[in-house]
Write a protein that holds these residues in place. Structure first.
Motif, PDB file in Angstrom:
ATOM      1  N   ALA A  55       0.827  -1.210   0.000  1.00  0.00           N
ATOM      2  CA  ALA A  55       0.000   0.000   0.000  1.00  0.00           C
ATOM      3  C   ALA A  55       0.861   1.258   0.000  1.00  0.00           C
ATOM      4  CB  ALA A  55      -0.949  -0.002   1.204  1.00  0.00           C
ATOM      5  N   LEU A  56       2.087   1.153   0.510  1.00  0.00           N
ATOM      6  CA  LEU A  56       2.990   2.306   0.562  1.00  0.00           C
ATOM      7  C   LEU A  56       3.698   2.568  -0.766  1.00  0.00           C
ATOM      8  CD1 LEU A  56       4.601   1.661   4.069  1.00  0.00           C
ATOM      9  CD2 LEU A  56       2.967   3.475   3.453  1.00  0.00           C
ATOM     10  N   LEU A  57       3.573   1.656  -1.712  1.00  0.00           N
ATOM     11  CA  LEU A  57       4.282   1.806  -2.987  1.00  0.00           C
ATOM     12  C   LEU A  57       3.755   2.969  -3.827  1.00  0.00           C
ATOM     13  CD1 LEU A  57       4.758  -1.944  -3.958  1.00  0.00           C
ATOM     14  CD2 LEU A  57       6.534  -0.305  -3.253  1.00  0.00           C
ATOM     15  N   ASP A  58       2.598   3.479  -3.500  1.00  0.00           N
ATOM     16  CA  ASP A  58       2.025   4.593  -4.259  1.00  0.00           C
ATOM     17  C   ASP A  58       2.133   5.925  -3.531  1.00  0.00           C
ATOM     18  OD1 ASP A  58       1.265   2.924  -6.380  1.00  0.00           O
ATOM     19  OD2 ASP A  58      -0.619   2.403  -5.383  1.00  0.00           O
ATOM     20  N   THR A  59       2.820   5.961  -2.398  1.00  0.00           N
ATOM     21  CA  THR A  59       2.901   7.205  -1.645  1.00  0.00           C
ATOM     22  C   THR A  59       3.808   8.207  -2.347  1.00  0.00           C
ATOM     23  OG1 THR A  59       4.707   6.366  -0.280  1.00  0.00           O
ATOM     24  CG2 THR A  59       2.479   6.071   0.579  1.00  0.00           C
ATOM     25  N   ALA A  60       3.596   9.470  -2.058  1.00  0.00           N
ATOM     26  CA  ALA A  60       4.333  10.547  -2.717  1.00  0.00           C
ATOM     27  C   ALA A  60       5.791  10.618  -2.285  1.00  0.00           C
ATOM     28  CB  ALA A  60       3.643  11.882  -2.430  1.00  0.00           C
ATOM     29  N   ASP A  61       6.110  10.147  -1.089  1.00  0.00           N
ATOM     30  CA  ASP A  61       7.486  10.234  -0.580  1.00  0.00           C
ATOM     31  C   ASP A  61       8.039   8.826  -0.363  1.00  0.00           C
ATOM     32  OD1 ASP A  61       9.872  10.645   0.804  1.00  0.00           O
ATOM     33  OD2 ASP A  61       9.034  12.202   2.107  1.00  0.00           O
ATOM     34  N   PRO A  62       8.720   8.276  -1.369  1.00  0.00           N
ATOM     35  CA  PRO A  62       9.237   6.912  -1.260  1.00  0.00           C
ATOM     36  C   PRO A  62      10.227   6.717  -0.118  1.00  0.00           C
ATOM     37  CG  PRO A  62       9.322   7.651  -3.533  1.00  0.00           C
ATOM     38  CD  PRO A  62       8.972   8.851  -2.692  1.00  0.00           C
ATOM     39  N   GLY A  63      11.020   7.729   0.180  1.00  0.00           N
ATOM     40  CA  GLY A  63      11.976   7.623   1.289  1.00  0.00           C
ATOM     41  C   GLY A  63      11.263   7.487   2.620  1.00  0.00           C
ATOM     42  N   ALA A  64      10.278   8.338   2.845  1.00  0.00           N
ATOM     43  CA  ALA A  64       9.514   8.270   4.096  1.00  0.00           C
ATOM     44  C   ALA A  64       8.772   6.943   4.197  1.00  0.00           C
ATOM     45  CB  ALA A  64       8.533   9.437   4.179  1.00  0.00           C
ATOM     46  N   ALA A  65       8.273   6.440   3.065  1.00  0.00           N
ATOM     47  CA  ALA A  65       7.569   5.151   3.075  1.00  0.00           C
ATOM     48  C   ALA A  65       8.527   4.031   3.473  1.00  0.00           C
ATOM     49  CB  ALA A  65       6.959   4.871   1.706  1.00  0.00           C
ATOM     50  N   PHE A  66       9.713   4.006   2.873  1.00  0.00           N
ATOM     51  CA  PHE A  66      10.691   2.954   3.183  1.00  0.00           C
ATOM     52  C   PHE A  66      11.136   3.030   4.637  1.00  0.00           C
ATOM     53  CE2 PHE A  66      15.157   1.839   3.782  1.00  0.00           C
ATOM     54  CZ  PHE A  66      15.086   0.477   3.537  1.00  0.00           C
ATOM     55  N   TYR A  67      11.595   4.194   5.072  1.00  0.00           N
ATOM     56  CA  TYR A  67      12.109   4.319   6.437  1.00  0.00           C
ATOM     57  C   TYR A  67      11.003   4.139   7.477  1.00  0.00           C
ATOM     58  CZ  TYR A  67      16.531   5.929   4.474  1.00  0.00           C
ATOM     59  OH  TYR A  67      17.725   6.003   3.795  1.00  0.00           O
ATOM     60  N   GLY A  68       9.811   4.623   7.182  1.00  0.00           N
ATOM     61  CA  GLY A  68       8.693   4.443   8.107  1.00  0.00           C
ATOM     62  C   GLY A  68       8.300   2.982   8.252  1.00  0.00           C
ATOM     63  N   PHE A  69       8.312   2.247   7.127  1.00  0.00           N
ATOM     64  CA  PHE A  69       7.960   0.829   7.201  1.00  0.00           C
ATOM     65  C   PHE A  69       9.055   0.037   7.899  1.00  0.00           C
ATOM     66  CE2 PHE A  69       7.074  -3.477   5.535  1.00  0.00           C
ATOM     67  CZ  PHE A  69       5.783  -3.591   6.030  1.00  0.00           C
ATOM     68  N   PHE A  70      10.305   0.377   7.659  1.00  0.00           N
ATOM     69  CA  PHE A  70      11.432  -0.250   8.363  1.00  0.00           C
ATOM     70  C   PHE A  70      11.231  -0.081   9.865  1.00  0.00           C
ATOM     71  CE2 PHE A  70      16.018  -1.478   7.625  1.00  0.00           C
ATOM     72  CZ  PHE A  70      16.417  -1.559   8.970  1.00  0.00           C
TER      73      PHE A  70
END
Length: 192
Positions: free
Chosen positions: A76-91
């Motif tokens: 679901a995070l793959l479509d977010t506007a900020d890929p860096g925030a999505a990756f680090y937030g999911f980590f």
């Protein structure tokens, strides 16, 4: 009508048993019991075993469902506007979630269950989703290009196990994650 009601009740019981088992084994690990799951789910132990013939089968279903849910969150995070925030937030989310997942996995092993098969397949699905988040963050310049999934996943597993087994307080865990994230962040270009 009676058979349909029974099927609806059976599906409801199945979901309730899984929900309760995730909580019970996530908190209690190997020490938790199927009897406690039955009691808290409001069903008899025979109902639990009708849905899941062994404790190991119940735990495997819980672990697979948990991996699938985490994979869906990552996707679901793959479509977010900020890929860096999505990756680090999911980590960060996976590290915070680790103690429960590890307790369920340990309980599965303690019950003589097999962490291979469906659990491995579901875990691999989560790993692929993390890889997709990583690749997207790299394309956006938020993660260094030379960081590949095997080493990033090793860092994720190491931080998860450390957070789960070392009784890190939130502040220490967050500082450790900041250090890991600093290592994953691209270096600024040299000035001339």
């Amino acid at each position: 009508m009676g058979e349909r009601t029974q099927r609806v009740d059976a599906r409801a019981n199945h979901g309730r048993i899984l929900d309760v088992a995730e909580d019970v084994f996530g908190r209690g690990g190997e020490a938790a019991s199927t009897e406690e799951v039955a009691r808290l789910a409001g069903v008899g132990i025979a109902t639990v075993f009708r849905h899941f013939p062994t404790k190991a089968a119940l735990l495997q279903a819980v672990l697979v469902r948990r991996f699938d849910r985490l994979r869906e969150q990552a996707e679901a995070l793959l479509d977010t506007a900020d890929p860096g925030a999505a990756f680090y937030g999911f980590f960060r989310h996976l590290v915070a979630d680790a103690a429960t997942k590890i307790a369920i996995g340990d309980a599965l092993l303690g019950a003589g269950g097999d962490v291979h098969g469906a659990a491995t397949e579901a875990g691999n699905g989560l790993r692929r989703a993390v890889g997709a988040l990583l690749a997207r963050a790299q394309r956006a310049g938020a993660v260094r290009d030379d960081a590949e999934l095997p080493e990033v996943y090793a860092l994720l597993v190491a931080m998860s196990r450390t957070a789960a087994h070392s009784s890190l307080d939130d502040e220490t865990r967050d500082r450790a994650l900041a250090i890991v994230f600093d290592g994953l962040t691209p270096s600024p270009p040299p000035t001339r």
